[in-house]
Each structure stands twice: as structure tokens, then as C-alpha cells.
Scaffold this motif. Sequence first.
Motif, PDB file in Angstrom:
ATOM      1  N   ARG A   1      71.835  34.339 -49.334  1.00  0.00           N
ATOM      2  CA  ARG A   1      70.720  34.360 -50.290  1.00  0.00           C
ATOM      3  C   ARG A   1      70.221  32.953 -50.593  1.00  0.00           C
ATOM      4  NH1 ARG A   1      74.428  38.064 -52.645  1.00  0.00           N
ATOM      5  NH2 ARG A   1      73.784  40.223 -52.308  1.00  0.00           N
ATOM      6  N   LYS A   2      71.080  31.945 -50.354  1.00  0.00           N
ATOM      7  CA  LYS A   2      70.706  30.581 -50.668  1.00  0.00           C
ATOM      8  C   LYS A   2      70.275  29.803 -49.433  1.00  0.00           C
ATOM      9  CE  LYS A   2      73.964  30.416 -54.552  1.00  0.00           C
ATOM     10  NZ  LYS A   2      75.126  29.723 -55.136  1.00  0.00           N
TER      11      LYS A   2
ATOM     12  N   LEU B   1      58.194  45.745 -48.342  1.00  0.00           N
ATOM     13  CA  LEU B   1      59.510  46.383 -48.286  1.00  0.00           C
ATOM     14  C   LEU B   1      59.906  46.911 -49.662  1.00  0.00           C
ATOM     15  CD1 LEU B   1      62.089  47.053 -46.701  1.00  0.00           C
ATOM     16  CD2 LEU B   1      62.949  44.769 -47.289  1.00  0.00           C
ATOM     17  N   ASP B   2      59.594  46.173 -50.704  1.00  0.00           N
ATOM     18  CA  ASP B   2      59.913  46.647 -52.063  1.00  0.00           C
ATOM     19  C   ASP B   2      59.257  48.001 -52.325  1.00  0.00           C
ATOM     20  OD1 ASP B   2      61.394  44.385 -52.552  1.00  0.00           O
ATOM     21  OD2 ASP B   2      59.764  43.306 -53.571  1.00  0.00           O
ATOM     22  N   ALA B   3      58.014  48.164 -51.839  1.00  0.00           N
ATOM     23  CA  ALA B   3      57.326  49.441 -52.033  1.00  0.00           C
ATOM     24  C   ALA B   3      58.019  50.561 -51.265  1.00  0.00           C
ATOM     25  CB  ALA B   3      55.866  49.310 -51.600  1.00  0.00           C
ATOM     26  N   ILE B   4      58.597  50.252 -50.116  1.00  0.00           N
ATOM     27  CA  ILE B   4      59.297  51.268 -49.323  1.00  0.00           C
ATOM     28  C   ILE B   4      60.631  51.623 -49.952  1.00  0.00           C
ATOM     29  CG2 ILE B   4      60.324  51.732 -47.059  1.00  0.00           C
ATOM     30  CD1 ILE B   4      58.216  49.890 -45.834  1.00  0.00           C
TER      31      ILE B   4
ATOM     32  N   THR C   1      65.866  38.828 -36.612  1.00  0.00           N
ATOM     33  CA  THR C   1      65.450  38.137 -35.395  1.00  0.00           C
ATOM     34  C   THR C   1      66.289  36.891 -35.136  1.00  0.00           C
ATOM     35  OG1 THR C   1      63.841  36.655 -36.444  1.00  0.00           O
ATOM     36  CG2 THR C   1      63.080  38.880 -35.859  1.00  0.00           C
ATOM     37  N   GLY C   2      66.942  36.361 -36.172  1.00  0.00           N
ATOM     38  CA  GLY C   2      67.662  35.103 -36.039  1.00  0.00           C
ATOM     39  C   GLY C   2      66.775  33.901 -36.291  1.00  0.00           C
ATOM     40  N   ASP C   3      65.475  34.130 -36.439  1.00  0.00           N
ATOM     41  CA  ASP C   3      64.516  33.060 -36.705  1.00  0.00           C
ATOM     42  C   ASP C   3      64.179  33.113 -38.189  1.00  0.00           C
ATOM     43  OD1 ASP C   3      62.441  31.293 -36.883  1.00  0.00           O
ATOM     44  OD2 ASP C   3      61.069  32.407 -35.585  1.00  0.00           O
ATOM     45  N   ARG C   4      64.691  32.143 -38.940  1.00  0.00           N
ATOM     46  CA  ARG C   4      64.528  32.246 -40.394  1.00  0.00           C
ATOM     47  C   ARG C   4      63.097  32.073 -40.864  1.00  0.00           C
ATOM     48  NH1 ARG C   4      68.589  28.275 -42.941  1.00  0.00           N
ATOM     49  NH2 ARG C   4      69.825  28.951 -41.169  1.00  0.00           N
ATOM     50  N   SER C   5      62.208  31.625 -40.013  1.00  0.00           N
ATOM     51  CA  SER C   5      60.804  31.582 -40.395  1.00  0.00           C
ATOM     52  C   SER C   5      60.194  32.978 -40.408  1.00  0.00           C
ATOM     53  CB  SER C   5      60.014  30.678 -39.438  1.00  0.00           C
ATOM     54  OG  SER C   5      59.957  31.243 -38.149  1.00  0.00           O
ATOM     55  N   ARG C   6      60.859  33.950 -39.766  1.00  0.00           N
ATOM     56  CA  ARG C   6      60.379  35.332 -39.741  1.00  0.00           C
ATOM     57  C   ARG C   6      61.263  36.278 -40.542  1.00  0.00           C
ATOM     58  NH1 ARG C   6      60.104  37.233 -33.811  1.00  0.00           N
ATOM     59  NH2 ARG C   6      61.445  35.471 -33.290  1.00  0.00           N
ATOM     60  N   ASP C   7      62.572  35.999 -40.587  1.00  0.00           N
ATOM     61  CA  ASP C   7      63.505  36.929 -41.214  1.00  0.00           C
ATOM     62  C   ASP C   7      63.326  36.987 -42.723  1.00  0.00           C
ATOM     63  OD1 ASP C   7      64.638  37.714 -38.873  1.00  0.00           O
ATOM     64  OD2 ASP C   7      66.340  36.337 -38.991  1.00  0.00           O
TER      65      ASP C   7
ATOM     66  N   ALA D   1      67.465  41.045 -49.330  1.00  0.00           N
ATOM     67  CA  ALA D   1      66.569  42.148 -48.976  1.00  0.00           C
ATOM     68  C   ALA D   1      67.153  42.958 -47.828  1.00  0.00           C
ATOM     69  CB  ALA D   1      65.191  41.603 -48.610  1.00  0.00           C
ATOM     70  N   ARG D   2      67.701  42.287 -46.840  1.00  0.00           N
ATOM     71  CA  ARG D   2      68.278  43.010 -45.706  1.00  0.00           C
ATOM     72  C   ARG D   2      69.527  43.782 -46.123  1.00  0.00           C
ATOM     73  NH1 ARG D   2      70.206  39.875 -42.229  1.00  0.00           N
ATOM     74  NH2 ARG D   2      69.716  37.789 -42.998  1.00  0.00           N
ATOM     75  N   ASP D   3      70.312  43.191 -47.042  1.00  0.00           N
ATOM     76  CA  ASP D   3      71.487  43.910 -47.543  1.00  0.00           C
ATOM     77  C   ASP D   3      71.081  45.207 -48.254  1.00  0.00           C
ATOM     78  OD1 ASP D   3      73.126  41.957 -46.558  1.00  0.00           O
ATOM     79  OD2 ASP D   3      73.380  40.912 -48.479  1.00  0.00           O
ATOM     80  N   ALA D   4      69.976  45.129 -49.012  1.00  0.00           N
ATOM     81  CA  ALA D   4      69.508  46.323 -49.721  1.00  0.00           C
ATOM     82  C   ALA D   4      69.101  47.413 -48.744  1.00  0.00           C
ATOM     83  CB  ALA D   4      68.333  45.959 -50.638  1.00  0.00           C
ATOM     84  N   VAL D   5      68.448  47.015 -47.632  1.00  0.00           N
ATOM     85  CA  VAL D   5      68.053  47.995 -46.627  1.00  0.00           C
ATOM     86  C   VAL D   5      69.284  48.601 -45.962  1.00  0.00           C
ATOM     87  CG1 VAL D   5      66.843  48.314 -44.429  1.00  0.00           C
ATOM     88  CG2 VAL D   5      65.823  46.896 -46.221  1.00  0.00           C
ATOM     89  N   VAL D   6      70.277  47.777 -45.655  1.00  0.00           N
ATOM     90  CA  VAL D   6      71.505  48.294 -45.037  1.00  0.00           C
ATOM     91  C   VAL D   6      72.159  49.329 -45.945  1.00  0.00           C
ATOM     92  CG1 VAL D   6      73.861  47.672 -44.365  1.00  0.00           C
ATOM     93  CG2 VAL D   6      71.941  46.280 -43.594  1.00  0.00           C
ATOM     94  N   ARG D   7      72.227  49.056 -47.244  1.00  0.00           N
ATOM     95  CA  ARG D   7      72.849  50.016 -48.177  1.00  0.00           C
ATOM     96  C   ARG D   7      72.079  51.332 -48.203  1.00  0.00           C
ATOM     97  NH1 ARG D   7      73.479  45.240 -51.306  1.00  0.00           N
ATOM     98  NH2 ARG D   7      71.591  45.717 -52.499  1.00  0.00           N
TER      99      ARG D   7
END
Length: 1021
Positions: free
Chosen positions: A351-352, A936-939, A961-967, A972-978
Motif C-alpha cells: 500500500r505504501k 473499480l469502487d463502483a463495481i 501487470t507488474g508495471d506500477r504505472s498501470r497497476d 484495491a487488488r486485495d479487495a478484489v481478491v477477497r
Amino acid sequence: MTKMKRYKVGIDLGTSNTVLAYAEAGNASEPIRVFEIEQLVSPGEVAARPLLPSVRYHVAAGELDAGDLQLPWTATATATATATAERAASGGHGGDGKAAQSPVVIGRLARTLGGQVPGRLVASAKSWLSHASVDRVAPILPWGAADDVLKVSPVEASASYLAHVRAAWNQRFAQAPLEHQDVVLTVPASFDEGARALTVEAARMAGLPGLRLLEEPQAAFYDWLFHHRERLAAELADTRLVLICDVGGGTTDLTLIEVNLPENAEPELTRIGVGNHLMLGGDNMDLALAHRVEMRLSGVDGGSRGDGDGGNRGNAGDRSGDGVNRGNAGGSGGSNAIESSRSSASANNERKRLSAASLSQLVERCRAAKEQLLGPQAPDSASITLLGAGSKLIGGARTAQLTRDEVEQIIVDGFFPAVASSERPGRPRGAIVEFGLPYATDAAVTRHIAAFLSRFAAQSRKALGRAASTDSDASLPVPDTLLLNGGVFRAEALTRRLADTLGAWRGEPLNVLHNDNPDVAVARGAVAYALARAGGAPKIGGGSPRSYFLVLDETGDGKRGADATPRGICLLPRGTEEGHEILIEQRTFALRLGHPVRFHLVSSSADTVYQAGQLIDLADGDFIRLPPIAKIVQPRDQARDSTSTSTGTRTARETAVRIATSLTEVGTLEVHCIELDHPAQRWLLEFQLRREDAQVNLAGEASEARHPALDEAIDHIDRSFGSRSQNVGPKEIKRLRAQLEQLLGPRESWNSALLRELFGALWERARRRRRSADHERLWLNLAGYCVRPGFGYPLDAWRVEQLWSLFDDGIQYVNESQVWSEWWTLWRRAAGGLDESAQLRVLDAMAYLQTAAQSRHKLPFDVSRTGFPDMLRLSASLERIPVERKIELGESVLTRLKKPAENHQGWWAVGRIGARRPFYGSAHGVVPPEVAGRWLDAILVLDWKKVDPAAFAAVQIARMTGDRSRDLPGAARDAVVRRLEAANAPRAWITMVSETVELDNADEGRVFGESPPAGLKLIAG
């Protein structure tokens, strides 16, 4: 001309630094000198340095005074030297004329500024030149920079470094301009034809059109040979095989040189092996250190342990640490930290994470610390300070320490582990991506060397005099001599580790050739090569490092089975010398004139002996696909090259040709078609280098036999859409699709070759598509299905160009909703073949119809029948439209979805528009993470059980993607995984959010909106 070419000049256009060396031509006793390049070293201060850092800094408005940026050459000369790159940048992505108001700094000051201000430094342009998954001639750098920052292409950036060197040289040697000297430019031995061609183009843009290319490992060896030329036989008396290991800023380059010592003669030197492209070098090491410091700055101290948050557990399958690269044997604690974005054990740290721009700044700081801590008289530790941004430039600064022991552990143990000779690079599930670049999936250089030596084992044994029948054949043949090059080998710890590891494999120490200055050896060696060509020094033989093959398109021969392996014809065998043309006399080819033609080539650096014209299977073996060669070949008389047919359409004329290839003096492959009946007529074929030309893998597809029922299927198509008026009723028209499936099998099984044959039959009969509403609906349905996804098969660009000519015509039966539906579906299916301007026209046409419906404009048809759901799906598939339009489109869809009666399929559109990995568009054109995060928040607030597309839409937006300019951020990704786990979603979806993996066939279908053609597999995105 002899007087003009006063100097032999070598230029090392490196990932980290650009170096120029020179010597006076015609004077064998003349030493090779390194040219001191004038450059800005601080604001307003110019100094000459042997190294010009290969970076450029894009100055913000008001950041520096114009007087601080003056160079010795005049403003006019400066502008001339870099005009091409800046002018091109001003019209590209993020440009908007900013080139005129955004000064550019090149060299040492640029590197300093890049370490202070995030997001404005262009670095590693050379690595981008070899990255075929992006458009290398599009303005995409600095990668991940803000929209208000000037962007340039990798080619333009490279051209600007060469232009700076040219201006500096011409300032000092005004009577001997650089463009008039004998110039040799070096490239990695692993560069493919596309990257070499782009390098030549960068040189042309910089005003250096006449030069030769030389491979960097050879250049390093030429430098050593030149310095020992007086007693070369004695120096190489005990040498039979030399391994050159060149670890530069962006690549690891491996080359084998066989040494033969004839009695009473100069040594004979022959290159016998060249490694494949390996994006692994100093940049990866700097990034590894940056990831360690990033954790420390975030309050998560990875320390220097070998088995915890900060270390490398050494398990090829381990993903539980801080994300450092796997595979360090024995868990010694080495870390390259490339995979920090994969971490699942340190969500708090995730997150940081720094932004891509701030990470770029941190990498520059870590690079300087690495050089300090691995150098002679190194201190025990160094401070790494990351400055804040804007008003927090000083107050927001954070500092962390790196120790010398820690750096040695990460770099030496992580990148040069002492592994056994039997170990090979790991094969992780997904590629490693940072700053948009796909770095090597295994960071252990020693494992890559073991794999390289294994590939050339037979040649090496022969060079070392080891008979094939000895018991030792099972062991890895290790060269007896080692030459190391690259700035990283200034560190004695790295030189010692690699020499010791190879010595352990061999069973006795290697002879390590002394390289007095790895930073400048390649540039000096390029001069030595130029002198060798003139007879002033020993020359390395070996010719072409690769064999080249033409992939045969055997779709129509009717002889080979559907499971047959793809085949190719050897056009140029490995070892062919420069300038020697190979004519394939025993084979004749049919060349289409007046229409686009595409040739697919592959190369192999294996030591297999091939003969020119030899036919081989391509399924097995180490073959690398090259960018295609595409061209519209005009006939001799330039007349319209077509003949009329009974259908009123035109078909291309074919002519018989032979193919001739040669390795040019600049080191690139040249392919000509020579007309059989008129040998004086030759057509030069050229490589296509834009990203969309290397999108899909059709392995095996081109070799499939022509479908036995194809002719009967075309007869059915002709009955409905042919020129003769036939008594075909509405029922028969509606049955055409079913009839085709009865003949050809279920249409989901139709492969690309069959689909394109059917499209050709439909296109020839396009003028009769309007006989009735059923005719029009069916033609649109079949034509769109047969051309999908609009790219990936030979001549698809031509097919979509022809199809696009129908757009302005529109449809005939404007009050038939089914016809409208098929019209929009056709363009959704062909969208991947439309360029940006065409996609914008489609988008504007749909916007006009929607505006007309909302404002109740009077139109000659019922607007409510035009099919808004189908327009929505088409809109979401337009990946080449500008980012601003994508954001506008996504927000519009979200507004519509707030209406209770809106179709849930709109969420599929939101996921497609906000996807982190495009299906066919370039990665630099995705919606920014902060915008996608809001969507994503809306979804996430939806009930995924009631809204079926919501889960996969979330996966597309949160995909890793591994590219932090896009990821998206880790939280947020943890929330989707849950949510996915709670919804019992497929495990593959969860993996896509937490790791960098490819889509499977089913999920490609979900992205595309339907299944792609059988056999088509996405390989870039």
C-alpha cells in the motif's frame, strides 16, 4: 573523400552511457583515444567527460533559466542536432506542441536532475528499442510520466544522444565533421533485425546516415586484441575458446570466439556462438536495490536476511517473500527484487509503494550508491535520500541506508550465484515487468551462461579439442579463457565470483583477460575493428551470427495435414560473411504485385549447419520470430496491377521470383525478390517495426491444409451474393450460415486461414450485400466474423482497409434493428485492425446518433432501432482512441448504469475500457490507475451474484501487470481478491489480480466479447 575520412570513429550507444573513441586513419601507430564529450554537468556549467550518460531530462516550465542550459555550440546548432526528435515528439502522445516550450537536457546534468525530480527522466531507451510489445516509434517515454510531460519515442531518444555527440565532435573538429568519418556504431549481439534497423534509423535521424554496426562483445575483444597486437600469438598461446560476457546497463550479451593458432602465423579468430536477447543488466541491479530501499523508506525493513521479508529464499516456486526474484540456490539471501509487485506477504508495504515516477528517481539514487559501494575503497554504507515533490521537495525527503555488505549480497549473490553447471534459468508463469519493460524472468547471470554454453556444446568441444567419444562429453564444455566487459565488472567482487564459478565448472581456473576500462572498451574496440578492416589489426571471422528462415505459407497446397508442423526455407545460413549475397536458385516463389504482401521470418543462433534453400521443420528448435516484412510491391511499369473479374472486383497479378539475401555492412539482413523472367528487376523488402505487427502467435496455423469443403462453401456464398440473379428466397438466405457449418464444421472451430478465405469470397461479392435486409444482415455477420479480430494474419491490414471503405456507405435497411446490430458488431470484430483516426470516426458516428436520440433530432429513420447496446460494446473495444476519450466514454457508461433499467452488460464495457492490459492496443494508452480505481469502487459495491459481468470487469481493472504505472494499489487488488474468493470465482481470475499471468482461451473470449479464432493466441499486451 579520402581526405575527408580522416578518422576512424567508434560509438558505443549504451543503455547507461554513450562513448566515442577515435584514431587517425592510415596511421597504424596512432593510439586510440576516447573523445571527451562536452555536456552540462550542473546548471550553467559545461565540462568535457569521457562518458555521456544516455539519459535525457525534460525540463518543466520555469524550472531552469535558458542561460543555465547553454552549450558551446550555438543555439542554432543545438536545435539542428536534435530537431528531428523534438519535432516528432511535439505531435505525439503527450506532446501538444510541448517540445517547443520544454527544454531537454542530455547527459550528466540530466542524470542528476532525474535523481531529484520524479517522472521527467528518459532512461534505458536502448532497452525499449528491443521491446517489440510496444510501438517503438511512438512517443512513450518517460514511461508512466504525467500527461503534461513531453514524451519521445525510444528511437527519438537514441537519436538525441547521437545528435549530441555529433554536435560536440563537430564543435571540436569542424574541418572533419563526424558524418564524413568512418563511423562504427555498436549494438548488442543479441539485437534482432528490428532493433538493429531502429538503431540505424536513430543514427540517420541524428545526421549519421553512413555507418557500420558491430556487435558489442566483439568490440570488447577487438579492444583487447588491439592492445596486445604486438605479441598476440604469445598472449593466446594457451587459449582455444574465449567466452565474452558483456553485462551492460540493459542486457547480458554472450559470445564464443574460437582461437586457432597456425604455425608461424597470426591467430585465426572465429565467432562460433551468440546468445539470445537477455534483458538483464545493471538496470536490474539498480532496480533490485531500489526495491530494498523502498521497503525501508516505507517502514518495512527487509534487512539482509536470506529467508524473510527482504531476502531471496532460493526456491524456484517461492512467492512468499517481499517479491524478490526466485531461484538463488541455497537461499543465500541474494535478491534482485524485480518481482516486488508480486508480493502477497507484505500487503502493508504494497500500500505504501512509490509511484512509477518516484521509483525512477529512487533507481537513479541507488545506481550511484551501487557504484560507490562496489568500487575501490568503498565506505561501509551510503545514504539514499528520496526527495519529495512540489512544495514538499525538502520537507518531504526520506532517507535510508544501504550497507556495502548488503549491496554485495543483493548484487553478487542474487545476480551471480555460485550454481552448479547443470542449473538452468527458471521458467516462471508470468513475465517480469517494471517501467513497462519485460526483464528476464531469472536474474541469475550464471544460470543463463550455463544454458548458453549448453546450446553450443558441440562447437565448444570441437574448439577445445575434446573428442566426441570421450566420457567427459556429458559434462558442460567450459571455455578456457574469459573476457568480461561492462561497467558492473569494475566491481572486483563480481569479476571474482564469475571467474570462480566458471572455474569450478571447468575443474581448473580460467585465464581471465585483463580489461583495463570496461566503460570505454566497446567504443575503443569499434575503432580497432575499423582499423582491422583496413588491414591494421587482426580481424574476427564468423559472418552472420544467426541463420534466417522464411516461414512457408502452405495453406493452399492441399497436401499437408491439419496437424502438420510449420516449415521454413533457409535463406541465409549462419556464418555467411558480410556483403555476400545468397540466391535461393532452386526454389521459385509467387509474389503478388500491387497489393500488400507479408513475409514471416524466424532466426536461430544454434550451431546446426543449414544449407541455403534447405527445407526444415520449425516446430522443434530454438527459433525466434522476427518482425514481419511487409510491402506493397509495385510492378515494373507502375501500371494498375490488376485484372477484371466477372464479379466486378480486382485481383492482384502474381509474378515468379527468386529470393536473395545478404548481411549488409551495417549488420542488418537485406532481402530482395528478383523477378524470374527479368532478373534486373529487384524489390527490396523491409521489416515492419510497429507493435501491432507482432501481436499474435499463429504457430501451426500457416501449415494447415486447405479445407476440402471450401470450394463448395464458396459456391453457397456465391448463390446468395454472386453476380447472377438466382431465385434465392428469404429462407435460403437465413439458412446460409447453417449450411456453411454443415460443410465446414461448427464455426467456432474455423481457424484463421479458413476464415480469411471465406472473407475473401464475401468481399468479392460485397456489392450484392444489399439485395434484401436478410442479405445485408447476413453479409455483415459473416464478414465481421471472418475478419476478427482484425489483425494477426498475413494481409489483415489490407483486408480491414478494404472493409473500412464501406463505413461511409453505411447500411441500406436503416429501420431494421438486426441490420444495425450486425453493422456495429462488424466494426467491433474488426476494431483491432483500425488505426486511431478510423476508431475516432466510428466513435464520433455513434456519439452523433446517441445525441440525436436524446435531443429528438429529426432523422430519416427510427434512431431507437440503431442498437445502443451494440454501440456500447463497440465503443469499449476501441483501444486506440486517446486516453481522454476513454475516460470520457467510461464516465458516460457509468452514468447510464445508474439507471435501474440499464443492461448489466454495461459493466463489461467498463471493465474493457479500464483494463490494465489491452487486447491489442499499446500499453501506454491505458486509462490512468486513479481513474480506473474510481470505476473499480463502483463495481465493488455491486451484488456480483445479481450482476454477472461485474466480477470479470473487476478482474480486468485490477489485473496485475507488474508495471506500477498501470497497476492499481495493492489495497484495491486485495479487495478484489477477497470478493473473488467469496464469490467462488475461478482460481485463474484470482491469480490474474495477484500475479502477472497470461489469459487463458476462455478469458480471452470474455475480453474480446466472443472467442477469438481457433489457434490465435495473444502474446503481447
